[in-house]
Enzyme design. Structure first.
Site, short mmCIF file in Angstrom:
data_model
loop_
_atom_site.label_atom_id
_atom_site.label_comp_id
_atom_site.label_asym_id
_atom_site.label_seq_id
_atom_site.Cartn_x
_atom_site.Cartn_y
_atom_site.Cartn_z
N SER A 376 0.83 -1.20 0.00
CA SER A 376 0.00 0.00 0.00
C SER A 376 0.87 1.25 0.00
O SER A 376 1.72 1.41 -0.88
CB SER A 376 -0.96 -0.04 1.20
OG SER A 376 -2.00 0.89 1.04
N ASP A 497 -8.62 -6.07 -5.44
CA ASP A 497 -8.26 -4.95 -4.58
C ASP A 497 -8.95 -3.69 -5.09
O ASP A 497 -8.56 -3.13 -6.12
CB ASP A 497 -6.75 -4.76 -4.57
CG ASP A 497 -6.28 -3.75 -3.54
OD1 ASP A 497 -7.12 -3.00 -3.02
OD2 ASP A 497 -5.06 -3.71 -3.26
N HIS A 528 -6.92 -6.17 -0.46
CA HIS A 528 -5.76 -5.33 -0.12
C HIS A 528 -4.97 -6.03 1.00
O HIS A 528 -5.01 -5.61 2.16
CB HIS A 528 -6.26 -3.95 0.32
CG HIS A 528 -5.22 -2.88 0.29
ND1 HIS A 528 -4.53 -2.53 -0.85
CD2 HIS A 528 -4.73 -2.06 1.26
CE1 HIS A 528 -3.69 -1.55 -0.58
NE2 HIS A 528 -3.79 -1.26 0.70
#
Length: 807
Positions: A376, A497, A528
């Site tokens: 991320s 995601d 995610h």
């Protein structure tokens, strides 16, 4: 269970012997033994680590079957030869598979094949060389519980005697991968403050960046190690409450925008020239840090490698607790500050022992080579740093990383929330990660007023009112500098995601096609998430093979052995397949035309179909509070509140399975009843099927070394019950941005316009008998603004088609 191992190396017998000697499995006692049965017993004696005496070893042998009617003790007493069947019946038990539950006792070799476990097979009795080859292969084979057999022995203490090896004999590699020969109890923990080349809080001093380091104690005795650097703005804590207060209201109307004639040059980011403060004077130098820490906010992948000869380095960056500066959410200053830590690790920049005394300290323990890791925002900063071409950065392992911040918070001229976070925006994330707030004296007295002004400026620059691409977003678009990347790139991303959407990694993948570096990509079926503790794939082994080559120069063939593309199957559990490419822009497309309710490869329809966007207030409120209900009812065939708010088109059932590989493009001719409008699209897999659960199932705790840290072993499992559909991918567009995201076109009510949109890229297998579906609608309750406005959209089917890149 299926065992998907991509990182296991095939080696010749000479290498087998040499490497078994190196890890002390093949020793002087065995060299003079010619009987394969005796060698086998000696190998097992070394593997049964919990048995201190011969009597307890003999007792343990009674727990293992050598044949359906003999335990290992009686087998060795019988002096019978080693055969393929005997070796692999025992091997399955050593690998933690259960007789009758996981495999049939009479067919161990067949079970090995079914579970995709490697074997050495020969007819008749084995000789010594075959046994050693098979034992080597067994050590590199994954157990039922997610790690190699050698890693299982590692966790039981196999390598403890290696802790005392001289530093010159470390690290130790086996099958091309670093092994856990470093004592986790003796890790050196230290803090330094890297002097950056930015002054993001404009206080007249270059920002100092707090960096936390964990390194093997062997570095104190002459060993130089590479660094795994994780740049995480969350590392020093986040401001949940402040971030929550800053969230934006998404229940607001879509507004008509004033038309413009902007070109990219009009909105391109141009770096302002500012004179930087002079570097701090150096009052002295030292090799010893003045500060330590008890526990970092670690990443378990880094934990795994800490005991294998790598240092772990963590930095939260500008604007965070104990560092200088302010948070800027991905702008060039944050990129530069991230790069500066790499420069210090590479010996090209200085750090200090604290923020006041100006005592310089170098990364004397580092060999100058760095890999960046993380998911991320962490993977995003790895991508950003890579685009600077910074020296010393050998590779990035970027998981679910952003390559352009516009596509994270915007899409096609619309404000789009990352999945699960409606109302978040760049300013919210900056506030959440400005952890200097956690030191009230530092924050209130020194930086609060400046940061408040910075947030006002950020709010104007990100232009939430229009949703357009602006210089603010152009400054945060790393794709413009992909051609500057000099390091090898390993990308990991979830095909489901909807936080950091697949288009982020696909754009990076496409941009790297012409860049002369090695690039690999792993696409999984998760959202995610991290995948470093999955049972069905040897992810950690792949990373080990990769960074052993990249950071230690081990000639293990990592770039050739690891496939360019690995994709997790969305229909069959525990199945990962290697491919030569993903989302090839030149692949052929199958064209589907639109007729009422259908997608057809033949001629379309001349009809016009319409749908509305507003809902009764009770239904609107229900969907805003229960987005899962909206997601399900949007696709459902049953008549419900959204029946008149979308159009559904379905293909005929496919006679055989089809794979959608890449970006689906939609050509649409549409009109809005208002001088503004947006369209959303979803591609759907229609068909009753037991599908993978959206989140992986925890299995058990998994050790990362002997008396060291742990992770949770997980796996995707099939749902108990079939479902009638699954969303494959989606996309959105503001009808006034039908050319590009910075140019605004006029939209005349009830006038038809044509445009094209590509949906988020995918890799999805449609089972035989399933149908491909397309849903056209407007408000996306999970992502767009929700104005509940009386807008009616008309679609001219005569000029609509869907281009699908089937494999």
């Amino acid at each position: 269970m299926k065992n998907n191992q991509f990182a296991r190396l095939t080696v010749d017998h000479k290498t087998v012997v040499n490497e078994l000697k190196a890890i002390h499995f093949y020793d002087d006692q065995m060299i003079g033994v010619t009987s394969p049965t005796e060698v086998y017993q000696l190998l097992l004696r070394k593997a049964f680590l919990t048995t201190k005496e011969e009597g307890s070893f003999t007792s343990k042998l009674k727990n293992y079957l050598a044949t359906p009617s003999l335990d290992l003790k009686d087998y060795f007493a019988s002096k019978k030869p080693v055969t393929t069947e005997i070796f692999y019946l025992v091997a399955l038990q050593l690998l933690e598979f259960l007789v009758t539950e996981d495999f049939a006792i009479d067919h161990p070799v067949e079970a090995m094949h079914q579970m995709q476990l490697p074997t050495v097979e020969t007819k008749g009795n084995w000789h010594k060389d075959q046994l050693l080859d098979a034992w080597y292969l067994l050590l590199t084979t994954h157990t039922k519980n997610g790690q190699t057999f050698l890693d299982r022995l590692t966790n039981q203490g196999y390598f403890i005697p290696f802790y005392d090896l001289p530093a010159r004999e470390k690290p130790l590699f086996f099958n091309g991968k670093a092994q856990a020969v470093f004592d986790p109890a003796k890790l050196v923990r230290e803090v330094v403050y890297v002097e950056s080349s930015v002054d993001s809080d404009c206080d007249g001093q270059l920002d100092l960046l707090k960096v936390e380091i964990l390194r093997p104690s062997d570095t104190e005795h002459g060993l130089s190690v590479p660094a795994l650097f994780t740049a995480s703005p969350y590392n020093q804590g986040i401001n949940h409450e402040a971030g929550s207060r800053a969230m934006h209201d998404v229940n607001v109307p879509l507004q008509a925008k004033k038309a413009n004639r902007l070109t990219y040059q009009d909105i391109a980011y141009r770096k302002e020239k500012h004179s930087l403060p002079a570097p701090r004077p150096v009052a002295g130098e030292t090799r010893h840090a003045a500060e330590t820490f008890s526990r970092e906010r670690s990443y378990t992948l880094n934990d795994y490698f800490l005991v294998r000869g790598f240092a772990a380095v963590y930095a939260a960056g500008i604007g965070t607790l104990d560092s200088d500066g302010v948070q800027t959410c991905g702008d060039p200053q944050q990129t530069e500050a991230t790069k500066n830590v790499i420069e210090w690790l590479n010996g090209k920049r200085r750090a200090f022992t604290n923020r006041t005394d100006n005592i310089a300290i170098s990364a004397w323990w580092c060999n100058g080579w760095v890999a960046m890791t993380g998911r991320s925002y962490l993977g995003t900063l790895a991508t950003a740093a890579a685009t600077t071409g910074v020296e010393g950065l050998k590779t990035i392992i970027s998981e679910a990383a952003i390559s352009s911040w516009y596509d994270y918070y915007r899409e096609g001229g619309l404000v789009i929330a990352p999945g699960g976070f409606p109302g978040e925006d760049a300013d919210v994330l900056a506030i959440e990660t400005q952890s200097r707030m956690k030191a009230p004296a530092d924050y209130i007295l020194r930086v609060k007023d400046f940061f408040t002004k910075q947030m006002d400026q950020m709010a104007r620059g990100m232009d939430r009112e229009s949703g357009n691409y602006t210089p603010f977003w152009d400054a945060r678009n790393y794709r413009k500098s992909i051609n500057k990347i000099k390091c090898d790139v390993l990308m990991i991303h979830g095909l489901n995601d909807w936080n950091v959407k697949p288009g982020q990694v696909e754009a990076l993948w496409q941009g790297l096609r012409s860049v002369p570096v090695s690039k690999k990509i792993i696409l999984h079926q998760g959202q995610h998430i991290y995948i470093n503790a999955f049972r069905s794939i040897d992810y950690t082994d792949m990373i080990n093979l990769w960074i052993s080559h990249e950071l230690y120069g081990v000639q293990n063939g990592a770039k050739e052995v690891l496939p360019d593309v690995i994709v997790q199957d969305n229909l069959i559990p525990e199945t990962w397949t290697a491919y030569s490419d993903w989302s090839n822009p030149h692949s052929d497309k199958t064209v589907f035309h639109l007729s009422p309710g259908t997608l057809t490869e033949g001629c379309g329809s001349n009809s016009i179909q319409s749908f509305k966007d507003d809902l009764p207030i009770d239904d609107f409120k229900r969907y805003t509070e229960h987005i899962d209900q909206w997601e399900n009812e949007l696709i459902s065939n049953q008549k419900q509140a959204l029946h008149a708010n979308r159009l559904i088109f379905k293909s005929a059932p496919f006679e055989k399975a089809q794979i959608v590989n890449g970006k689906v493009a939609i050509h649409v001719k549409t009109a809005s009843s208002q001088p503004f409008g947006m369209l959303s699209f979803q591609l759907i897999d229609f068909g009753e099927e037991k599908r993978l659960n959206p989140s992986p199932t925890p299995i058990q705790r998994m050790e990362l070394g002997c008396n060291w840290r742990e992770d949770t072993l997980r796996e995707f499992t099939l749902a108990k019950f079939p479902t009638p559909f699954k969303m494959i991918t989606k996309g959105h567009l503001n009808l006034q941005n039908r050319e590009n995201p910075w140019k605004v076109n006029e939209l005349m009510p009830n006038q038809f316009y044509t445009f094209e949109i590509t949906l988020q890229p995918t890799f999805h297998k449609l089972a035989a008998g399933h149908q491909l579906g397309l849903i056209i609608y407007a408000t996306d309750f999970a992502m767009t603004v929700r104005g509940n406005q009386a807008v009616r959209y008309s679609i001219d089917l005569s000029d609509c088609h869907l281009d699908v890149p089937f494999q």
